[in-house]
Design an enzyme around this catalytic site. Structure first.
Site, PDB file in Angstrom:
ATOM      1  N   CYS A 125       0.815  -1.228   0.000  1.00 56.65           N
ATOM      2  CA  CYS A 125       0.000   0.000   0.000  1.00 56.65           C
ATOM      3  C   CYS A 125       0.845   1.272   0.000  1.00 56.65           C
ATOM      4  CB  CYS A 125      -0.984  -0.007   1.157  1.00 56.65           C
ATOM      5  SG  CYS A 125      -0.253   0.065   2.820  1.00 56.65           S
ATOM      6  N   HIS A 181      -3.116   1.124   6.798  1.00 59.86           N
ATOM      7  CA  HIS A 181      -3.268   1.103   5.344  1.00 59.86           C
ATOM      8  C   HIS A 181      -3.311   2.538   4.815  1.00 59.86           C
ATOM      9  CE1 HIS A 181      -4.175  -0.880   1.595  1.00 59.86           C
ATOM     10  NE2 HIS A 181      -5.295  -0.197   1.413  1.00 59.86           N
ATOM     11  N   HIS A 209      -5.877   2.208  -4.307  1.00 60.34           N
ATOM     12  CA  HIS A 209      -4.885   1.686  -3.365  1.00 60.34           C
ATOM     13  C   HIS A 209      -4.447   0.294  -3.779  1.00 60.34           C
ATOM     14  CE1 HIS A 209      -7.986  -0.795  -0.927  1.00 60.34           C
ATOM     15  NE2 HIS A 209      -8.603  -0.331  -1.991  1.00 60.34           N
TER      16      HIS A 209
END
Length: 305
Positions: free
Chosen positions: A209, A263, A275
């Protein structure tokens, strides 16, 4: 004694209801007035014997603030508050008309922008105190506004008209520049849709990420920290998810790790973000931010550009 107490309570209740009715009537009268005579004077008070503040020409519009009684309206004409005779105004509580610029006056808090003229409509954004926008209409006590290419509604109780414009404050050029770059960042990020997720990878054939955000921003000359938590130190804070603009970083926390976030992704606009996902698919994908799973996990936003 009981009878007297009942009468007192009834009188108090009646007074309270009367006050509510007056407030309701005042709100209903907020609207737009169009001058229907060759020239209409704006006066200091509700009468022809008061000082003349300005003169409006036929076809010009004013913001009607309230019904002052006896055929007069309290109005705002080119940021000057005064009174005009209702005989020479065509008044509507709903109109799409360019009024000028409005300035948020909340005393330091943010102002909610709604999708329609009322608190029952969904909140689409927030504006900081002092923000200047264009007023393009009035609807039952709410201003219809435009800013940064967006349209929405705000309560007229928390906005005043102003001669000051975003460009006079130096905001316009910066906003346009940031908006263009944000769109470029989003477009570049979308080029990697479908690339697989791989822990520790920084591209271009696989990403985790923060590796994805690191790689995308580096392409535009921005060097982010590695790791989602590290990237919390980059850029500046976004007060609310409704203040996000395309190109901002968005952070999430799943409650399973000891770090502040778990995240990170990139906001692309219209309530969505892109993402490198660890969920279904485990690849670079687009998901909803304002609703569903990620809306519950969202914790921070950061302006990078």
């Amino acid at each position: 004694m009981i009878r007297s107490a009942q009468l007192v309570r009834a009188a108090v209740l009646g007074l309270a209801l009367s006050s509510l009715m007056v407030l309701g009537a005042a709100a209903a009268n907020v609207g737009v007035g169009t001058v229907n005579t060759s020239a209409l004077r704006l006066r200091e008070g509700a009468g022809t014997d008061t000082t003349i503040l300005a003169t409006a020409s036929k076809g010009e519009t004013v913001v009607v603030l309230e019904d002052a009684g006896n055929g007069w309206y309290k109005v705002d004409y080119q940021t000057i508050e005064g009174y005009m005779s209702g005989e020479y105004l065509d008044v509507s509580t709903t109109a799409d008309v360019t009024i000028g610029y409005g300035k948020v006056t909340t005393g330091g808090s943010v102002l909610n922008v709604r999708s329609g003229p009322g608190t029952s409509y969904s909140r689409t954004a927030t504006l900081s105190d002092g923000t200047i926008v264009s007023i393009v209409g009035v609807d039952s006590g709410w201003y219809k506004i435009e800013w940064n290419g967006k349209t929405g509604y705000v309560s007229s109780d928390y906005m005043i008209t102003t001669k000051e414009s975003p460009s006079s404050r130096g905001d316009s050029t910066a906003t346009a520049s940031s908006s263009d770059l944000g769109a470029q960042i989003v477009a570049y990020a979308k080029e990697f849709l479908g690339c697989p997720y791989s822990w520790g990878a920084t591209g271009p054939n696989a990403f985790d990420c923060s590796g994805f955000t690191y790689y995308v921003y580096k392409h535009f000359g921005y060097t982010l920290n590695r790791g989602a938590t590290g990237q919390l130190s980059n850029g500046s804070s976004v007060a609310s998810m409704y203040d996000l603009v395309p190109g901002d970083l968005v952070f999430f926390y799943d409650g399973k790790v000891s770090t502040p976030v778990s995240h990170v992704g990139i906001y692309i606009g219209d309530g969505q973000f892109i993402h490198a996902s660890t969920g279904d698919g485990r690849d670079v994908q687009i998901d909803d931010l304002f609703t569903g799973h990620y809306a519950k996990k969202y914790v921070y936003g950061r302006h990078i550009i």
